[in-house]
Design a protein around this motif. Structure first.
Motif, PDB file in Angstrom:
ATOM      1  N   MET A 280       0.826  -1.194   0.000  1.00 58.19           N
ATOM      2  CA  MET A 280       0.000   0.000   0.000  1.00 58.19           C
ATOM      3  C   MET A 280       0.870   1.258   0.000  1.00 58.19           C
ATOM      4  SD  MET A 280      -3.064   1.226   2.491  1.00 58.19           S
ATOM      5  CE  MET A 280      -2.199   2.042   3.796  1.00 58.19           C
ATOM      6  N   ILE A 281       1.909   1.286   0.812  1.00 62.66           N
ATOM      7  CA  ILE A 281       2.782   2.462   0.877  1.00 62.66           C
ATOM      8  C   ILE A 281       3.432   2.720  -0.473  1.00 62.66           C
ATOM      9  CG2 ILE A 281       4.843   3.439   1.960  1.00 62.66           C
ATOM     10  CD1 ILE A 281       2.482   3.318   3.849  1.00 62.66           C
ATOM     11  N   ALA A 282       3.881   1.666  -1.118  1.00 65.00           N
ATOM     12  CA  ALA A 282       4.514   1.833  -2.429  1.00 65.00           C
ATOM     13  C   ALA A 282       3.515   2.381  -3.445  1.00 65.00           C
ATOM     14  CB  ALA A 282       5.094   0.506  -2.914  1.00 65.00           C
ATOM     15  N   ASP A 283       2.267   1.902  -3.377  1.00 64.09           N
ATOM     16  CA  ASP A 283       1.232   2.404  -4.287  1.00 64.09           C
ATOM     17  C   ASP A 283       0.968   3.887  -4.046  1.00 64.09           C
ATOM     18  OD1 ASP A 283       0.949  -0.119  -5.386  1.00 64.09           O
ATOM     19  OD2 ASP A 283      -0.784  -0.637  -4.131  1.00 64.09           O
ATOM     20  N   LEU A 284       0.887   4.279  -2.775  1.00 64.22           N
ATOM     21  CA  LEU A 284       0.677   5.693  -2.449  1.00 64.22           C
ATOM     22  C   LEU A 284       1.855   6.532  -2.906  1.00 64.22           C
ATOM     23  CD1 LEU A 284      -0.896   5.507   1.112  1.00 64.22           C
ATOM     24  CD2 LEU A 284      -2.001   6.274  -0.985  1.00 64.22           C
ATOM     25  N   ASP A 285       3.059   6.031  -2.701  1.00 61.61           N
ATOM     26  CA  ASP A 285       4.247   6.766  -3.115  1.00 61.61           C
ATOM     27  C   ASP A 285       4.258   6.983  -4.629  1.00 61.61           C
ATOM     28  OD1 ASP A 285       6.806   7.989  -2.380  1.00 61.61           O
ATOM     29  OD2 ASP A 285       7.683   6.340  -3.541  1.00 61.61           O
ATOM     30  N   ARG A 286       3.923   5.947  -5.370  1.00 65.86           N
ATOM     31  CA  ARG A 286       3.863   6.082  -6.838  1.00 65.86           C
ATOM     32  C   ARG A 286       2.796   7.088  -7.244  1.00 65.86           C
ATOM     33  NH1 ARG A 286       5.064   0.706  -6.831  1.00 65.86           N
ATOM     34  NH2 ARG A 286       2.893   0.064  -6.756  1.00 65.86           N
TER      35      ARG A 286
ATOM     36  N   VAL B 191       1.573   9.603  -5.504  1.00 64.56           N
ATOM     37  CA  VAL B 191       1.941  10.963  -5.110  1.00 64.56           C
ATOM     38  C   VAL B 191       3.016  11.532  -6.028  1.00 64.56           C
ATOM     39  CG1 VAL B 191       3.088  12.275  -3.271  1.00 64.56           C
ATOM     40  CG2 VAL B 191       1.262  10.684  -2.710  1.00 64.56           C
ATOM     41  N   ARG B 192       3.947  10.712  -6.419  1.00 62.22           N
ATOM     42  CA  ARG B 192       5.067  11.183  -7.243  1.00 62.22           C
ATOM     43  C   ARG B 192       4.797  11.082  -8.745  1.00 62.22           C
ATOM     44  NH1 ARG B 192       8.829  12.021  -3.519  1.00 62.22           N
ATOM     45  NH2 ARG B 192       8.848  10.734  -1.673  1.00 62.22           N
ATOM     46  N   GLY B 193       3.717  10.423  -9.114  1.00 63.52           N
ATOM     47  CA  GLY B 193       3.418  10.230 -10.525  1.00 63.52           C
ATOM     48  C   GLY B 193       2.813  11.460 -11.172  1.00 63.52           C
ATOM     49  N   ALA B 194       2.591  11.349 -12.472  1.00 59.93           N
ATOM     50  CA  ALA B 194       2.063  12.467 -13.252  1.00 59.93           C
ATOM     51  C   ALA B 194       0.546  12.410 -13.407  1.00 59.93           C
ATOM     52  CB  ALA B 194       2.718  12.474 -14.635  1.00 59.93           C
TER      53      ALA B 194
ATOM     54  N   GLY C  88      -3.137  10.669  -7.979  1.00 58.80           N
ATOM     55  CA  GLY C  88      -2.658  11.501  -6.880  1.00 58.80           C
ATOM     56  C   GLY C  88      -3.774  11.976  -5.971  1.00 58.80           C
ATOM     57  N   LEU C  89      -4.868  12.394  -6.556  1.00 58.98           N
ATOM     58  CA  LEU C  89      -6.002  12.862  -5.762  1.00 58.98           C
ATOM     59  C   LEU C  89      -6.666  11.718  -4.996  1.00 58.98           C
ATOM     60  CD1 LEU C  89      -7.451  15.448  -8.262  1.00 58.98           C
ATOM     61  CD2 LEU C  89      -6.331  15.932  -6.076  1.00 58.98           C
ATOM     62  N   ARG C  90      -6.717  10.547  -5.617  1.00 55.13           N
ATOM     63  CA  ARG C  90      -7.250   9.386  -4.908  1.00 55.13           C
ATOM     64  C   ARG C  90      -6.362   9.033  -3.716  1.00 55.13           C
ATOM     65  NH1 ARG C  90     -10.971   5.919  -7.949  1.00 55.13           N
ATOM     66  NH2 ARG C  90     -11.401   6.931  -9.920  1.00 55.13           N
ATOM     67  N   ALA C  91      -5.057   9.182  -3.902  1.00 52.69           N
ATOM     68  CA  ALA C  91      -4.127   8.930  -2.798  1.00 52.69           C
ATOM     69  C   ALA C  91      -4.361   9.919  -1.661  1.00 52.69           C
ATOM     70  CB  ALA C  91      -2.679   9.009  -3.302  1.00 52.69           C
ATOM     71  N   VAL C  92      -4.573  11.180  -1.988  1.00 51.16           N
ATOM     72  CA  VAL C  92      -4.853  12.192  -0.970  1.00 51.16           C
ATOM     73  C   VAL C  92      -6.120  11.823  -0.202  1.00 51.16           C
ATOM     74  CG1 VAL C  92      -5.542  14.595  -0.600  1.00 51.16           C
ATOM     75  CG2 VAL C  92      -3.655  14.063  -2.149  1.00 51.16           C
ATOM     76  N   ALA C  93      -7.161  11.425  -0.903  1.00 52.38           N
ATOM     77  CA  ALA C  93      -8.421  11.051  -0.256  1.00 52.38           C
ATOM     78  C   ALA C  93      -8.215   9.853   0.667  1.00 52.38           C
ATOM     79  CB  ALA C  93      -9.491  10.743  -1.305  1.00 52.38           C
ATOM     80  N   ARG C  94      -7.459   8.871   0.230  1.00 52.95           N
ATOM     81  CA  ARG C  94      -7.201   7.683   1.056  1.00 52.95           C
ATOM     82  C   ARG C  94      -6.392   8.054   2.292  1.00 52.95           C
ATOM     83  NH1 ARG C  94      -8.734   3.749   3.696  1.00 52.95           N
ATOM     84  NH2 ARG C  94      -7.341   1.987   3.872  1.00 52.95           N
ATOM     85  N   LEU C  95      -5.396   8.908   2.113  1.00 55.92           N
ATOM     86  CA  LEU C  95      -4.595   9.342   3.257  1.00 55.92           C
ATOM     87  C   LEU C  95      -5.442  10.100   4.271  1.00 55.92           C
ATOM     88  CD1 LEU C  95      -1.310  10.386   1.457  1.00 55.92           C
ATOM     89  CD2 LEU C  95      -1.570   8.518   3.106  1.00 55.92           C
ATOM     90  N   ARG C  96      -6.342  10.935   3.798  1.00 57.66           N
ATOM     91  CA  ARG C  96      -7.247  11.655   4.718  1.00 57.66           C
ATOM     92  C   ARG C  96      -8.063  10.671   5.550  1.00 57.66           C
ATOM     93  NH1 ARG C  96      -9.270  16.227   0.629  1.00 57.66           N
ATOM     94  NH2 ARG C  96      -7.634  17.730   1.054  1.00 57.66           N
ATOM     95  N   THR C  97      -8.589   9.656   4.894  1.00 63.24           N
ATOM     96  CA  THR C  97      -9.372   8.645   5.598  1.00 63.24           C
ATOM     97  C   THR C  97      -8.518   7.934   6.648  1.00 63.24           C
ATOM     98  OG1 THR C  97     -10.801   8.305   3.686  1.00 63.24           O
ATOM     99  CG2 THR C  97     -10.725   6.526   5.301  1.00 63.24           C
ATOM    100  N   LEU C  98      -7.306   7.560   6.268  1.00 62.33           N
ATOM    101  CA  LEU C  98      -6.411   6.883   7.204  1.00 62.33           C
ATOM    102  C   LEU C  98      -6.054   7.773   8.383  1.00 62.33           C
ATOM    103  CD1 LEU C  98      -4.035   5.058   4.702  1.00 62.33           C
ATOM    104  CD2 LEU C  98      -5.716   3.998   6.224  1.00 62.33           C
ATOM    105  N   VAL C  99      -5.793   9.045   8.132  1.00 61.77           N
ATOM    106  CA  VAL C  99      -5.467   9.982   9.211  1.00 61.77           C
ATOM    107  C   VAL C  99      -6.643  10.127  10.171  1.00 61.77           C
ATOM    108  CG1 VAL C  99      -4.999  12.419   9.717  1.00 61.77           C
ATOM    109  CG2 VAL C  99      -3.663  11.230   7.984  1.00 61.77           C
TER     110      VAL C  99
END
Length: 70
Positions: A1-7, A9-12, A17-28
């Motif tokens: 999961m961390i590797a997927d989020l990292d990709r 966030v750093r991808g184009a 990227g926005l889906r990663a932000v939403a998932r991180l918000r939920t986790l936080v």
């Protein structure tokens, strides 16, 4: 999961990227709720919790007090 989020966030791809932000918000939010509940079970005051989170006592109480009664 961390590797997927990292990709994401750093991808184009803004969609990924926005889906990663939403998932991180939920986790936080989940992590905060769990840690606040643990602190309260251990006798911490709302003020002590608020100081650690960098918010006001009223903010943390308003957000989490209902979970205590559940």
């Amino acid at each position: 999961m961390i590797a997927d989020l990292d990709r994401a966030v750093r991808g184009a791809d803004p969609d990924a990227g926005l889906r990663a932000v939403a998932r991180l918000r939920t986790l936080v939010e989940q992590l905060e709720a769990e840690q606040v509940a643990a602190a309260r079970r251990n006798g911490w005051s709302w003020r002590d919790i608020a100081v650690r989170l960098g918010v006001t006592k009223q903010t943390v109480h308003r957000k989490h007090h209902r979970a205590e009664g559940a």
